[in-house]
Scaffold this active site. Structure first.
Site, PDB file in Angstrom:
ATOM      1  N   CYS A 109      42.815  36.243  39.736  1.00 27.18           N
ATOM      2  CA  CYS A 109      41.640  36.080  40.602  1.00 27.18           C
ATOM      3  C   CYS A 109      41.547  37.317  41.497  1.00 27.18           C
ATOM      4  CB  CYS A 109      41.703  34.773  41.403  1.00 27.18           C
ATOM      5  SG  CYS A 109      43.085  34.652  42.551  1.00 27.18           S
TER       6      CYS A 109
ATOM      7  N   ASN B 147      44.778  36.590  44.614  1.00 25.63           N
ATOM      8  CA  ASN B 147      46.035  35.971  44.147  1.00 25.63           C
ATOM      9  C   ASN B 147      46.677  35.098  45.233  1.00 25.63           C
ATOM     10  OD1 ASN B 147      49.303  37.074  42.856  1.00 25.63           O
ATOM     11  ND2 ASN B 147      48.074  35.341  42.235  1.00 25.63           N
TER      12      ASN B 147
ATOM     13  N   CYS C 268      44.526  32.011  46.288  1.00 25.64           N
ATOM     14  CA  CYS C 268      43.860  30.697  46.191  1.00 25.64           C
ATOM     15  C   CYS C 268      43.810  30.164  44.767  1.00 25.64           C
ATOM     16  CB  CYS C 268      42.439  30.778  46.747  1.00 25.64           C
ATOM     17  SG  CYS C 268      42.366  31.142  48.509  1.00 25.64           S
ATOM     18  N   ARG C 269      42.984  30.769  43.910  1.00 24.85           N
ATOM     19  CA  ARG C 269      42.735  30.211  42.583  1.00 24.85           C
ATOM     20  C   ARG C 269      43.859  30.475  41.576  1.00 24.85           C
ATOM     21  NH1 ARG C 269      37.104  33.163  42.065  1.00 24.85           N
ATOM     22  NH2 ARG C 269      38.356  34.621  43.315  1.00 24.85           N
ATOM     23  N   SER C 270      44.241  31.749  41.398  1.00 25.65           N
ATOM     24  CA  SER C 270      45.228  32.022  40.340  1.00 25.65           C
ATOM     25  C   SER C 270      46.616  31.446  40.625  1.00 25.65           C
ATOM     26  CB  SER C 270      45.286  33.515  39.992  1.00 25.65           C
ATOM     27  OG  SER C 270      45.633  34.303  41.090  1.00 25.65           O
TER      28      SER C 270
ATOM     29  N   ASP D 164      35.159  31.174  44.168  1.00 27.67           N
ATOM     30  CA  ASP D 164      36.113  31.478  45.223  1.00 27.67           C
ATOM     31  C   ASP D 164      36.030  30.431  46.346  1.00 27.67           C
ATOM     32  OD1 ASP D 164      37.576  32.612  47.192  1.00 27.67           O
ATOM     33  OD2 ASP D 164      36.504  34.530  47.221  1.00 27.67           O
TER      34      ASP D 164
HETATM   35  P1  4NP Z   1      41.377  34.103  45.494  1.00 27.00           P
HETATM   36  O1  4NP Z   1      40.575  33.872  46.839  1.00 27.00           O
HETATM   37  O2  4NP Z   1      40.754  35.286  44.820  1.00 27.00           O
HETATM   38  O3  4NP Z   1      41.131  32.827  44.746  1.00 27.00           O
HETATM   39  O4  4NP Z   1      42.828  34.314  45.864  1.00 27.00           O
HETATM   40  C1  4NP Z   1      40.394  34.862  47.815  1.00 27.00           C
HETATM   41  C2  4NP Z   1      41.364  35.099  48.735  1.00 27.00           C
HETATM   42  C3  4NP Z   1      41.167  36.035  49.728  1.00 27.00           C
HETATM   43  C4  4NP Z   1      39.976  36.740  49.784  1.00 27.00           C
HETATM   44  C5  4NP Z   1      39.006  36.493  48.847  1.00 27.00           C
HETATM   45  C6  4NP Z   1      39.223  35.566  47.853  1.00 27.00           C
HETATM   46  N1  4NP Z   1      39.759  37.658  50.822  1.00 27.00           N
HETATM   47  O5  4NP Z   1      38.651  38.208  50.887  1.00 27.00           O
HETATM   48  O6  4NP Z   1      40.662  37.927  51.615  1.00 27.00           O
END
Ligand code: 4NP
Length: 147
Positions: free
Chosen positions: A10, A13, A15-17, A118
């Site tokens: 993602c 790294n 939240c989702r992955s 996201d």
């Molecule tokens: P992820 O979510 O891609 O599922 O880990 C996010 C985590 C942090 C951010 C964006 C998406 N951020 O902008 O910090």
């Protein structure tokens, strides 16, 4: 489709992955494979998964607290057979690093056509939706391996 090493990707790294990593690791315990996750960005490198992802996983008995975020690198194309990305932005970022057609062919949206959106800026319910979508997709991948 045959079993192989799986990398979940993602943006951050956190939240989702990490959820996809934990879910797939648990579901694929019959297979001798490596499961990992990475982010296309490096701004959370070294961090634990988001507390909301940890809580969502733990509700199903999956402990992802020991995972640490890292950035996707070109070497991941050598180490992994399947690279599942969460959204089209991840897809474009990972494909931009692929050096060969064979590497490009390893990369796919985990939901096929749809995106896992996201959940970072939303509430807890977003993480539940993410969990459900990823869990369904992981089960489908493993069912295909077992055919
Ligand atoms: P992820 O979510 O891609 O599922 O880990 C996010 C985590 C942090 C951010 C964006 C998406 N951020 O902008 O910090």
């Amino acid at each position: 489709m045959s079993a192989g090493n799986v990398l979940m990707v993602c943006l951050g790294n956190i939240c989702r992955s990490p959820l996809a990593h934990g879910i797939f690791e648990q579901l694929s315990s019959d297979f001798d494979i490596r499961v990992d996750s990475a982010g296309t960005a490096n701004y959370h490198s070294g961090n634990s998964p988001d507390r909301r992802s940890q809580a969502t996983a733990l509700q199903r008995g999956i402990d992802i607290s020991q995972q640490r975020a890292r950035q996707f690198t070109v070497h991941d194309f050598d180490a992994f057979d399947y690279i599942y990305v969460m959204d089209r932005s991840n897809l474009a970022d990972v494909l931009s690093l692929a050096r060969t057609e064979a590497e490009r062919a390893k990369v796919a949206l985990i939901l096929g056509e749809e995106e896992v959106e996201d959940p970072y800026y939303g509430g807890a319910e977003g993480f539940e939706i993410v969990y459900q979508k990823i869990d369904t997709a992981c089960r489908e991948i493993i069912a295909a391996w077992k055919k």
